[in-house]
Write a protein that holds these residues in place. Structure first.
Motif, PDB file in Angstrom:
ATOM      1  N   THR A 198       0.838  -1.198   0.078  1.00  0.00           N
ATOM      2  CA  THR A 198       0.212  -0.050   0.059  1.00  0.00           C
ATOM      3  C   THR A 198       0.889   1.200   0.131  1.00  0.00           C
ATOM      4  O   THR A 198       2.055   1.236   0.369  1.00  0.00           O
ATOM      5  CB  THR A 198      -0.785   0.116   1.276  1.00  0.00           C
ATOM      6  OG1 THR A 198      -0.060  -0.088   2.289  1.00  0.00           O
ATOM      7  CG2 THR A 198      -1.757  -1.135   1.385  1.00  0.00           C
ATOM      8  N   LYS A 199       0.216   2.426  -0.115  1.00  0.00           N
ATOM      9  CA  LYS A 199       1.018   3.608  -0.458  1.00  0.00           C
ATOM     10  C   LYS A 199       1.472   3.996   1.058  1.00  0.00           C
ATOM     11  O   LYS A 199       2.814   4.271   1.187  1.00  0.00           O
ATOM     12  CB  LYS A 199       0.161   4.780  -0.592  1.00  0.00           C
ATOM     13  CG  LYS A 199       0.648   6.138  -0.665  1.00  0.00           C
ATOM     14  CD  LYS A 199      -0.535   7.308  -1.277  1.00  0.00           C
ATOM     15  CE  LYS A 199       0.206   8.568  -0.957  1.00  0.00           C
ATOM     16  NZ  LYS A 199      -0.816   9.591  -1.352  1.00  0.00           N
ATOM     17  N   HIS A 200       0.578   3.906   2.053  1.00  0.00           N
ATOM     18  CA  HIS A 200       1.144   3.815   3.487  1.00  0.00           C
ATOM     19  C   HIS A 200       2.144   3.080   4.017  1.00  0.00           C
ATOM     20  O   HIS A 200       3.209   3.189   4.438  1.00  0.00           O
ATOM     21  CB  HIS A 200       0.108   3.688   4.611  1.00  0.00           C
ATOM     22  CG  HIS A 200      -0.857   4.912   4.525  1.00  0.00           C
ATOM     23  ND1 HIS A 200      -2.268   4.813   4.667  1.00  0.00           N
ATOM     24  CD2 HIS A 200      -0.832   6.326   4.283  1.00  0.00           C
ATOM     25  CE1 HIS A 200      -2.955   6.174   4.512  1.00  0.00           C
ATOM     26  NE2 HIS A 200      -1.998   7.231   4.264  1.00  0.00           N
ATOM     27  N   GLY A 201       2.129   1.792   3.512  1.00  0.00           N
ATOM     28  CA  GLY A 201       3.255   0.426   3.640  1.00  0.00           C
ATOM     29  C   GLY A 201       4.467   1.058   3.145  1.00  0.00           C
ATOM     30  O   GLY A 201       5.519   0.808   3.610  1.00  0.00           O
ATOM     31  N   ALA A 202       4.406   1.622   1.829  1.00  0.00           N
ATOM     32  CA  ALA A 202       5.694   2.046   1.229  1.00  0.00           C
ATOM     33  C   ALA A 202       6.397   3.175   1.966  1.00  0.00           C
ATOM     34  O   ALA A 202       7.669   3.146   2.019  1.00  0.00           O
ATOM     35  CB  ALA A 202       5.346   2.651  -0.105  1.00  0.00           C
ATOM     36  N   ALA A 203       5.509   4.070   2.400  1.00  0.00           N
ATOM     37  CA  ALA A 203       6.038   5.218   3.210  1.00  0.00           C
ATOM     38  C   ALA A 203       6.628   4.575   4.490  1.00  0.00           C
ATOM     39  O   ALA A 203       7.736   5.044   4.926  1.00  0.00           O
ATOM     40  CB  ALA A 203       4.800   6.257   3.640  1.00  0.00           C
ATOM     41  N   ILE A 204       6.232   3.699   5.097  1.00  0.00           N
ATOM     42  CA  ILE A 204       6.736   3.230   6.334  1.00  0.00           C
ATOM     43  C   ILE A 204       7.800   2.358   6.003  1.00  0.00           C
ATOM     44  O   ILE A 204       9.033   2.386   6.976  1.00  0.00           O
ATOM     45  CB  ILE A 204       5.762   2.200   7.116  1.00  0.00           C
ATOM     46  CG1 ILE A 204       4.534   3.061   7.529  1.00  0.00           C
ATOM     47  CG2 ILE A 204       6.365   1.408   8.325  1.00  0.00           C
ATOM     48  CD1 ILE A 204       3.342   2.358   8.096  1.00  0.00           C
ATOM     49  N   ALA A 205       8.008   1.604   4.996  1.00  0.00           N
ATOM     50  CA  ALA A 205       9.149   0.870   4.542  1.00  0.00           C
ATOM     51  C   ALA A 205      10.278   1.809   4.331  1.00  0.00           C
ATOM     52  O   ALA A 205      11.548   1.656   4.434  1.00  0.00           O
ATOM     53  CB  ALA A 205       8.725   0.130   3.397  1.00  0.00           C
ATOM     54  N   SER A 206      10.107   2.944   3.769  1.00  0.00           N
ATOM     55  CA  SER A 206      10.859   3.909   3.470  1.00  0.00           C
ATOM     56  C   SER A 206      11.607   4.563   4.571  1.00  0.00           C
ATOM     57  O   SER A 206      12.829   4.826   4.670  1.00  0.00           O
ATOM     58  CB  SER A 206      10.471   5.050   2.593  1.00  0.00           C
ATOM     59  OG  SER A 206       9.969   4.636   1.390  1.00  0.00           O
ATOM     60  N   ARG A 207      10.924   4.614   5.841  1.00  0.00           N
ATOM     61  CA  ARG A 207      11.230   5.020   6.901  1.00  0.00           C
ATOM     62  C   ARG A 207      12.348   3.989   7.736  1.00  0.00           C
ATOM     63  O   ARG A 207      13.243   4.431   8.373  1.00  0.00           O
ATOM     64  CB  ARG A 207      10.141   5.391   8.038  1.00  0.00           C
ATOM     65  CG  ARG A 207       9.509   6.710   7.854  1.00  0.00           C
ATOM     66  CD  ARG A 207       8.207   6.650   8.805  1.00  0.00           C
ATOM     67  NE  ARG A 207       8.579   6.338  10.138  1.00  0.00           N
ATOM     68  CZ  ARG A 207       7.501   6.232  11.024  1.00  0.00           C
ATOM     69  NH1 ARG A 207       6.378   6.000  10.592  1.00  0.00           N
ATOM     70  NH2 ARG A 207       7.982   6.019  12.241  1.00  0.00           N
ATOM     71  N   LEU A 208      11.721   2.559   7.565  1.00  0.00           N
ATOM     72  CA  LEU A 208      12.615   1.625   8.361  1.00  0.00           C
ATOM     73  C   LEU A 208      13.600   1.207   7.640  1.00  0.00           C
ATOM     74  O   LEU A 208      14.619   0.895   8.261  1.00  0.00           O
ATOM     75  CB  LEU A 208      11.402   0.629   8.519  1.00  0.00           C
ATOM     76  CG  LEU A 208      11.894  -0.562   9.486  1.00  0.00           C
ATOM     77  CD1 LEU A 208      12.150  -0.168  10.718  1.00  0.00           C
ATOM     78  CD2 LEU A 208      10.744  -1.714   9.358  1.00  0.00           C
ATOM     79  N   ALA A 209      13.880   1.086   6.323  1.00  0.00           N
ATOM     80  CA  ALA A 209      14.645   0.573   5.712  1.00  0.00           C
ATOM     81  C   ALA A 209      16.237   1.447   5.933  1.00  0.00           C
ATOM     82  O   ALA A 209      17.039   0.265   6.099  1.00  0.00           O
ATOM     83  CB  ALA A 209      14.473   0.567   4.191  1.00  0.00           C
ATOM     84  N   PRO A 210      16.276   2.562   5.846  1.00  0.00           N
ATOM     85  CA  PRO A 210      17.497   3.163   6.215  1.00  0.00           C
ATOM     86  C   PRO A 210      18.081   2.769   7.614  1.00  0.00           C
ATOM     87  O   PRO A 210      19.315   2.589   7.827  1.00  0.00           O
ATOM     88  CB  PRO A 210      17.381   4.526   5.945  1.00  0.00           C
ATOM     89  CG  PRO A 210      16.225   4.811   5.366  1.00  0.00           C
ATOM     90  CD  PRO A 210      15.196   3.547   5.788  1.00  0.00           C
ATOM     91  N   GLN A 211      17.171   2.324   8.570  1.00  0.00           N
ATOM     92  CA  GLN A 211      17.592   1.838   9.959  1.00  0.00           C
ATOM     93  C   GLN A 211      17.972   0.420  10.126  1.00  0.00           C
ATOM     94  O   GLN A 211      18.455  -0.169  10.977  1.00  0.00           O
ATOM     95  CB  GLN A 211      16.529   2.419  10.890  1.00  0.00           C
ATOM     96  CG  GLN A 211      16.006   3.764  10.816  1.00  0.00           C
ATOM     97  CD  GLN A 211      15.013   4.085  11.818  1.00  0.00           C
ATOM     98  OE1 GLN A 211      15.317   4.177  12.965  1.00  0.00           O
ATOM     99  NE2 GLN A 211      13.748   3.912  11.520  1.00  0.00           N
ATOM    100  N   ILE A 212      17.730  -0.447   9.057  1.00  0.00           N
ATOM    101  CA  ILE A 212      17.977  -1.915   8.844  1.00  0.00           C
ATOM    102  C   ILE A 212      18.978  -2.083   7.776  1.00  0.00           C
ATOM    103  O   ILE A 212      18.158  -2.325   6.740  1.00  0.00           O
ATOM    104  CB  ILE A 212      16.920  -2.851   9.181  1.00  0.00           C
ATOM    105  CG1 ILE A 212      15.920  -2.297  10.234  1.00  0.00           C
ATOM    106  CG2 ILE A 212      17.262  -3.892   9.150  1.00  0.00           C
ATOM    107  CD1 ILE A 212      14.531  -2.965  10.215  1.00  0.00           C
TER     108      ILE A 212
END
Length: 245
Positions: A12-26
């Protein structure tokens, strides 16, 4: 032990936004996203994999390729998606779900052996979210019998029925003898005190076997079959690495 392979899956659009927040931290994580939502991903250095078609067609490959699967998908949908691919807790990857508002992180599968509970706590800290743990030993902040000492290189040695029965005794707060004759003393890693029903001993011979419902025994000793027989389903043994001579 290989590096943990992690996938963050968004549909989802919101899911993609959360993934974009999380990915750089992992940094070890790869982002798996549907082609429809790929345009909503932000900028990050992590590998991104864009798939066409239905997510259901990707599950078999995800199970094979990753150790932790972080779904930004509803709980019900994930349960239906993964159900045909489940094998056992020794083989299945850890499955985590993050809700569309990034308020909760839920480990759904392979919480202990697969590491999903620990990974959920890590992800929750990164997102300032709440981990929703349902495994009894985690909720009760007591000994996880099946994986105790794993980060220290301990091997568990016991029939599966013993692990199941002793785990039940631990979470039900029955008297437990913890005998440590070998290995690191730094096995208790929770911030809370060791529960009162866990009693420590330095030698197996010091334990009154009639008083304690189950025995957790950390040792290098060879254990006589008669001991296993006497204790039936009450004994779990841990084997720490041998000290180099």
């Amino acid at each position: 032990m290989h590096d943990v392979r992690v996938a963050i899956i968004a549909i989802t659009k919101h899911g993609a936004a959360i993934a974009s927040r999380l990915a750089p931290q992992i940094p070890e994580a790869e982002v798996v996203v549907s082609a429809k939502q790929a345009e909503h991903l932000g900028e990050f250095a992590n590998i991104r994999k864009v798939y066409q078609g239905a997510l259901s067609a990707q599950i078999a490959d995800l199970f094979e390729s990753y150790d932790q699967l972080i779904f930004l998908v509803s709980l019900g949908a994930v349960v239906r998606l993964i159900a045909p691919h489940l094998k056992s807790k020794d083989e299945d990857p850890g499955i985590l779900i993050i809700d569309d508002a990034a308020q909760f992180v839920i480990p759904v599968l392979s919480g202990h052996v697969g590491g999903a509970n620990a990974y959920a706590e890590k992800v929750s800290a990164l997102l300032a979210a709440t981990p929703v743990l349902t495994t009894a030993s985690d909720v009760g902040k007591t000994i996880p019998v099946d994986i105790l000492g794993r980060e220290l290189g301990w091997r568990v040695e016991a029939p599966k029925i013993n692990i199941t029965r002793v785990s039940a005794d631990v979470v039900n707060q029955l008297p437990i003898a913890f005998v440590q004759e070998a290995g690191s003393k730094n096995w208790w890693t929770r911030p809370t005190p060791l529960p009162d029903n866990i009693h420590r001993f330095e030698r197996f011979e010091d334990v009154d076997l009639e008083r304690y419902r189950s025995i957790l025994w950390v040792t290098h000793r060879e254990i006589d079959p008669s001991v296993w027989q006497r204790l039936e389903e009450r004994l779990v043994v841990y084997r720490p690495p041998q000290d180099p001579s």
